[in-house]
Write a protein that holds these residues in place. Structure first.
Motif, PDB file in Angstrom:
ATOM      1  N   PRO A 253      -8.944   6.261   2.571  1.00  0.00           N
ATOM      2  CA  PRO A 253      -9.737   5.140   2.873  1.00  0.00           C
ATOM      3  C   PRO A 253     -10.948   4.991   2.270  1.00  0.00           C
ATOM      4  CG  PRO A 253      -9.777   6.733   4.795  1.00  0.00           C
ATOM      5  CD  PRO A 253      -8.660   6.978   3.673  1.00  0.00           C
ATOM      6  N   GLU A 254     -11.509   6.144   1.693  1.00  0.00           N
ATOM      7  CA  GLU A 254     -12.576   6.064   0.703  1.00  0.00           C
ATOM      8  C   GLU A 254     -12.344   5.344  -0.333  1.00  0.00           C
ATOM      9  OE1 GLU A 254     -10.383   9.979  -0.518  1.00  0.00           O
ATOM     10  OE2 GLU A 254     -10.597   8.612   1.129  1.00  0.00           O
ATOM     11  N   TRP A 255     -11.012   5.047  -0.887  1.00  0.00           N
ATOM     12  CA  TRP A 255     -10.764   4.308  -2.098  1.00  0.00           C
ATOM     13  C   TRP A 255     -10.846   2.956  -1.933  1.00  0.00           C
ATOM     14  CZ3 TRP A 255      -5.620   7.212  -4.092  1.00  0.00           C
ATOM     15  CH2 TRP A 255      -5.883   8.358  -4.400  1.00  0.00           C
ATOM     16  N   LEU A 256     -10.949   2.459  -0.642  1.00  0.00           N
ATOM     17  CA  LEU A 256     -10.825   1.036  -0.322  1.00  0.00           C
ATOM     18  C   LEU A 256     -12.357   0.358  -0.083  1.00  0.00           C
ATOM     19  CD1 LEU A 256      -7.936   1.044   2.306  1.00  0.00           C
ATOM     20  CD2 LEU A 256      -8.028   0.964  -0.308  1.00  0.00           C
TER      21      LEU A 256
ATOM     22  N   GLY B 294       0.807  -1.081  -0.022  1.00  0.00           N
ATOM     23  CA  GLY B 294       0.111  -0.023   0.024  1.00  0.00           C
ATOM     24  C   GLY B 294       0.980   1.228  -0.173  1.00  0.00           C
ATOM     25  N   THR B 295       2.253   1.195   0.259  1.00  0.00           N
ATOM     26  CA  THR B 295       3.112   2.338   0.168  1.00  0.00           C
ATOM     27  C   THR B 295       4.056   1.924  -1.168  1.00  0.00           C
ATOM     28  OG1 THR B 295       2.893   2.758   2.126  1.00  0.00           O
ATOM     29  CG2 THR B 295       4.578   3.875   1.134  1.00  0.00           C
ATOM     30  N   TRP B 296       3.899   2.471  -2.209  1.00  0.00           N
ATOM     31  CA  TRP B 296       4.439   2.073  -3.439  1.00  0.00           C
ATOM     32  C   TRP B 296       5.621   2.962  -3.754  1.00  0.00           C
ATOM     33  CZ3 TRP B 296       4.148  -2.633  -4.253  1.00  0.00           C
ATOM     34  CH2 TRP B 296       2.940  -3.257  -4.229  1.00  0.00           C
TER      35      TRP B 296
ATOM     36  N   THR C  58      -3.898   5.212   4.826  1.00  0.00           N
ATOM     37  CA  THR C  58      -3.933   6.484   5.595  1.00  0.00           C
ATOM     38  C   THR C  58      -4.617   7.681   5.016  1.00  0.00           C
ATOM     39  OG1 THR C  58      -2.201   5.591   7.003  1.00  0.00           O
ATOM     40  CG2 THR C  58      -2.520   7.776   7.184  1.00  0.00           C
ATOM     41  N   ASN C  59      -4.299   7.849   3.758  1.00  0.00           N
ATOM     42  CA  ASN C  59      -4.623   8.869   3.009  1.00  0.00           C
ATOM     43  C   ASN C  59      -5.786   8.835   2.475  1.00  0.00           C
ATOM     44  OD1 ASN C  59      -2.249  11.109   3.260  1.00  0.00           O
ATOM     45  ND2 ASN C  59      -1.283   8.864   2.900  1.00  0.00           N
TER      46      ASN C  59
END
Length: 697
Positions: free
Chosen positions: A387-390, A339-341, A384-385
């Motif tokens: 969550p609405e995308w998940l 999740g951190t690319w 973290t930044n």
């Protein structure tokens, strides 16, 4: 001396005894194949009153009746010398639902394909649109035989993944197929060869999601086939568009299913394997990684990656790609924490670019692993930044079949149907590819998405989340390829669980299955996979595996040859001073010599078998090049020391130089090789032979 293994069945005997050469068909399939495809397209798409091969229900009314009263337009255009596109559009004058069917008829192969799109062009939500079947058609057989359905059971991370099946469809028989969990080749396989007296049809379902198909026989000579997204029951809001799976059909005439499969393979290579902007096919290749030495990439750093690249070169193995696997990003030592690319700055202070530039300076390109859809770390940048995308809520779905391996990891699902998430991902990965000097983008997917899709849908919106997600997934890869015209993409999903036709038009699977390395399983995977998907890959590891695989202690021919494929990933511990580097380099060179044949015609020379007491063998033949290769395996418990295999597809009057890579050359005619065969003797067991041939005149 016995001429063939005891387990060869009647079908395998046909493989060995048939003398039909595909060489005569190398340039073009016969006219009868094209007539079958053309007649089918005409009756289902081009006539004044076509019998449409798709269906749906709208506002509780079936499409066959509805479409007769809707506004209709059509158009035809020639896409290129090989394809003609016909577009049929129906519009409901009351609700403004538009139904657009795009059909393509091929002229280089006997192929018809189509996709159906549904769009709300009105100002209010539509009534319920449901039970969309991309394929809904009747087929008839002649007398003198029955429908026989050929296919494989897909990947389930087991030794018998891709095990082939052959099912006779007797009167009143019903067969239904569905994958597990939303990945299209997860314990199922959306490719079929429907054989009937005098010929047959290959049917492919292009849907990187949850599809379903059914084959229902009537009492006489008919068969009804349906296929589509498994669940659709939804209202479309103004401007919304969904689509059906792609359906492709390849028509063939005759009785030889091996010849038919080579027609299919040729179509897959010519019109489906993804080409870069320069028109080039994916090259056969040998790549390497250090995943088994550094716990994927979680213990890797700039220094040891450069060292491994240099050691392969020093030992005489010029790689095509260096592969940096899972764990190059901040993950706390566990690769599943995605999740951190961005590169982990503590291990890669100069980014991955330092490694990719190091390899490129030595003529070696770079593969990098990504898994953007599964967000496994709740403290990652995405979680973290945004969550609405998940998608995090799971709906109720079917229980998994028994006996499978790892396939669904922890985390939430990045919703590729969300435009903001889609745009961020495309822009971020585009930037990462450029900044880090990445040549081949590997996308994994260790998660079953179906529960998340189901959990996000309201009662009157069932199937919407999946449909928009699938559209986003395909558009994402299209966007990367548009921005990077020479980019190659590797499709992985816990191994081989997302290899439908739409995916394979954009990517190739460098790993067939996550059930890896063990020789018997890899022979079987190759044997059945190759009939359907020409480009595929495997891996070869020796010594110790830091991620828990059982591997051979050192380099040996049998295991290496069992894993030889169009793409092979080596995982040698290049720190070792005990590795037999001379043998490794010799096997490397042998694979390089025969790899071009893997995109030629494929002929099984024995039956498929999971048993340890038989031989397994196959042949690849390139009639245009006059070249090919035979690979034969004597398994650990086989009592037979010699076997004879009749080759196929050769020119009877031509002469061929035949070379056994373990010693010996001879000149044989094509007639001799097809009639009398080539004898392979392996005094030890297990053992493998590689026999290459080249036409001399």
């Amino acid at each position: 001396m016995k001429l063939r293994p005891k387990l060869i069945c009647n079908t395998a005997c046909l493989f060995l005894l048939a003398v039909v050469s595909f060489n005569a068909r190398a340039s073009s399939p016969p006219a009868s194949d094209f007539r079958a495809a053309s007649n089918w397209a005409a009756s289902h798409f081009n006539s004044a009153k076509p019998t449409l091969p798709f269906s749906f229900t709208y506002d509780q009314q079936r499409s066959a009746a509805l479409l007769r009263s809707w506004q209709f337009t059509s158009s035809t255009r020639k896409l290129n010398a090989a394809k003609t596109e016909r577009t049929l559009i129906w519009t409901d004058p009351k609700t403004r639902l538009s139904v657009r069917c795009v059909m393509i008829e091929y002229h280089d192969f006997p192929v018809v394909e189509w996709t159906v799109y549904f769009k709300n062009t009105g100002a209010t939500p539509t009534p319920i649109l449901e039970n969309i079947q991309a394929l809904d058609a009747d087929f008839q057989r002649d007398r003198g035989g029955e429908f026989v359905l050929h296919g494989t059971k897909g990947d389930w991370c087991t030794a018998d993944s891709f095990e082939p099946f052959e099912q006779t469809l007797e009167p009143r028989a019903t067969k239904r197929f569905v994958p597990f969990g939303g990945r299209p080749t997860n314990a199922a396989f959306p490719f079929y060869n429907l054989q009937k007296p005098g010929g047959g049809i290959f049917i492919a379902i292009g849907w990187p999601g949850q599809w379903a198909s059914s084959f229902v026989r009537d009492e006489n000579r008919g068969l009804h086939i349906t296929a589509g997204q498994e669940v659709t029951h939804l209202s479309l809001k103004p401007g919304e568009q969904i689509r059906s799976p792609l359906i492709a059909m390849v028509f063939w005439r005759g009785t030889d299913t091996v010849v038919a499969h080579n027609l299919w393979r040729r179509w897959m290579v010519a019109d489906n394997l993804p080409r870069t902007a320069d028109g080039k096919l994916p090259p056969t290749q040998i790549v390497a990684c250090s995943s088994h030495q550094y716990k994927e990439m979680t213990q890797a750093n700039e220094e040891n990656q450069k060292m491994f690249v240099d050691q392969y070169l020093e030992q005489g193995m010029k790689l095509d790609y260096w592969w940096m696997d899972a764990g190059w990003y901040p993950c706390g030592g566990e690769w599943v924490n995605t999740g951190t690319w961005v590169p982990d700055a503590s291990r890669f202070p100069n980014g991955l670019r330092a490694v990719s530039d190091h390899g490129r300076a030595k003529g070696i390109k770079t593969i990098v692993w990504f898994e953007p859809e599964r967000v496994g770390d709740p403290n990652s940048w995405i979680a973290t930044n945004h969550p609405e995308w998940l998608l995090s809520n799971k709906g109720k779905t079917a229980s998994p079949p028994k006996g499978g391996g790892f396939g669904s990891g922890p985390g939430s699902l990045l919703n590729l149907g969300n435009p903001e998430a889609f745009n961020w991902l495309l822009n971020h990965v585009d930037k990462t590819l450029r900044e880090q000097g990445i040549d081949l983008y590997r996308q994994d997917f260790n998660m079953d998405p179906l529960p998340f899709w189901v959990g996000a849908d309201a009662e009157d919106r069932q199937g919407r989340t999946e449909n928009l997600y699938v559209q986003g997934y395909l558009a994402y890869w299209d966007g990367l390829r548009q921005r990077h015209p020479n980019l190659r993409i590797d499709s992985c999903a816990s191994g081989g669980r997302r290899d439908d036709l739409e995916t394979l038009r954009r990517a190739v699977p460098l790993i067939r299955s996550d059930f890896l390395f063990e020789p018997t399983s890899q022979q079987n995977h190759h044997f059945s996979f190759a009939s359907w998907i020409p480009y595929h890959g495997a891996g070869y590891v020796t010594g110790h595996s830091a991620i828990g695989f059982k591997v051979e202690p050192g380099v040996e021919s049998y295991g290496f040859r069992a894993n030889m494929s169009p793409s092979l990933t080596l995982c040698y511990d290049m720190r070792s001073k005990d590795l037999d580097y001379k043998l490794a380099a010799r096997l490397f060179a042998q694979l390089k010599q025969v790899q071009p044949n893997y995109l030629g015609d494929f002929y099984p020379l024995t039956a498929y078998s999971l048993s340890s007491n038989v031989w397994l063998a196959w042949q690849y033949n390139r009639p245009e090049a006059g070249a090919g290769v035979v690979q034969a395996f004597r398994r650990p418990d086989s009592s037979e020391t010699s076997m004879r295999f009749k080759l196929r597809g050769l020119v009877a009057g031509a002469k061929y130089e035949v070379e056994n890579f373990d010693g010996g050359k001879e000149i044989r005619t094509g007639r001799e090789l097809m009639k009398d065969g080539v004898t392979v003797t392996l005094s030890e067991k297990p053992a493998a032979a590689v026999i290459a041939y080249q036409r001399t005149k």
